[in-house]
Design a protein around this motif. Structure first.
Motif, mmCIF file in Angstrom:
data_model
loop_
_atom_site.group_PDB
_atom_site.id
_atom_site.type_symbol
_atom_site.label_atom_id
_atom_site.label_comp_id
_atom_site.label_asym_id
_atom_site.label_seq_id
_atom_site.Cartn_x
_atom_site.Cartn_y
_atom_site.Cartn_z
ATOM 1 N N TYR A 29 -8.873 3.809 6.868
ATOM 2 C CA TYR A 29 -7.575 2.889 7.029
ATOM 3 C C TYR A 29 -6.541 3.588 8.223
ATOM 4 O O TYR A 29 -6.758 4.620 8.298
ATOM 5 C CB TYR A 29 -7.359 2.927 5.422
ATOM 6 N N GLU A 31 -3.271 4.271 8.346
ATOM 7 C CA GLU A 31 -2.416 5.051 8.078
ATOM 8 C C GLU A 31 -3.091 6.477 7.601
ATOM 9 O O GLU A 31 -3.426 6.521 6.221
ATOM 10 C CB GLU A 31 -1.217 4.817 6.974
ATOM 11 N N ARG A 64 -10.338 -0.937 -0.927
ATOM 12 C CA ARG A 64 -9.296 -1.918 -0.573
ATOM 13 C C ARG A 64 -8.097 -0.975 -0.094
ATOM 14 O O ARG A 64 -7.023 -1.733 0.045
ATOM 15 C CB ARG A 64 -8.949 -2.402 -1.984
ATOM 16 N N GLY A 65 -8.175 0.155 0.410
ATOM 17 C CA GLY A 65 -7.068 0.922 0.977
ATOM 18 C C GLY A 65 -6.790 1.950 0.730
ATOM 19 O O GLY A 65 -5.617 2.601 1.242
ATOM 20 N N PRO A 93 -2.224 -0.752 4.917
ATOM 21 C CA PRO A 93 -1.065 -1.100 4.777
ATOM 22 C C PRO A 93 -0.439 -1.684 3.365
ATOM 23 O O PRO A 93 -1.237 -2.455 2.775
ATOM 24 C CB PRO A 93 -0.744 -2.422 5.787
ATOM 25 N N GLY A 94 0.595 -1.207 3.005
ATOM 26 C CA GLY A 94 0.798 -1.772 1.692
ATOM 27 C C GLY A 94 0.544 -0.923 0.433
ATOM 28 O O GLY A 94 0.995 -0.864 -0.731
ATOM 29 N N ARG A 95 -0.215 0.073 0.711
ATOM 30 C CA ARG A 95 -0.862 1.037 -0.247
ATOM 31 C C ARG A 95 0.017 2.451 -0.204
ATOM 32 O O ARG A 95 0.479 2.687 0.893
ATOM 33 C CB ARG A 95 -2.196 1.409 0.221
ATOM 34 N N GLN A 96 -0.069 3.044 -1.310
ATOM 35 C CA GLN A 96 0.777 4.451 -1.388
ATOM 36 C C GLN A 96 -0.143 5.504 -1.624
ATOM 37 O O GLN A 96 -0.952 5.531 -2.355
ATOM 38 C CB GLN A 96 2.104 4.203 -2.487
ATOM 39 N N GLU A 99 -1.353 6.296 -5.334
ATOM 40 C CA GLU A 99 -2.172 5.568 -5.874
ATOM 41 C C GLU A 99 -3.519 6.311 -5.682
ATOM 42 O O GLU A 99 -4.481 5.887 -6.408
ATOM 43 C CB GLU A 99 -2.455 4.320 -4.974
#
Length: 127
Positions: A29, A31, A64-65, A93-96, A99
């Protein structure tokens, strides 16, 4: 001043080991995190760890990220809080990064041939 939630202790991944692991486990991914292993989160009284060695022993990806590597430290992959020692590897994007804990707990992880790594004890945030 930083709040307690942004304080944690753990280990920085040695830069040379990070580069070798990035070559072995290409980030899936955009990032790329690949930075540290957390020991304890949100406890300003927590002491920096003494261990300086670990092993990457597994891989997890939810597709999924969230991509993470599982780490063995002091003979265990289990953190004192019951979660798993890991390095958040890459994120969509949008994942932290936090998680990664959920992904490892719900999806499990795939063992890999153990890879020794050097770890540098570190406190992150402001005491």
């Amino acid at each position: 001043m930083s709040n307690s939630k942004s304080f944690y202790v753990g280990w920085l991944l040695d830069p040379a080991d990070r580069e070798a692991l990035l070559a072995r486990f290409p980030p899936k991914y955009p990032e790329v995190v690949a930075h540290h292993v957390t020991l304890k989160f949100g406890d300003r009284e927590a002491k920096e760890p003494v261990e300086t060695r670990g092993e990457v022993v597994g891989y997890s990806d939810d597709g999924r990220g969230v991509q993470a590597l599982v780490v063995l430290i002091g003979g265990t992959t289990e953190r004192p809080d019951g979660s798993t020692y890991h390095i958040t590897w890459s994120l969509a994007p949008g994942r932290q990064a936090k998680e990664s804990n959920d992904v490892i707990r719900t999806r499990g992880w795939t063992p890999v041939e153990p890879i020794p790594i050097r770890l540098h004890p570190k406190a992150f945030g402001v005491r």
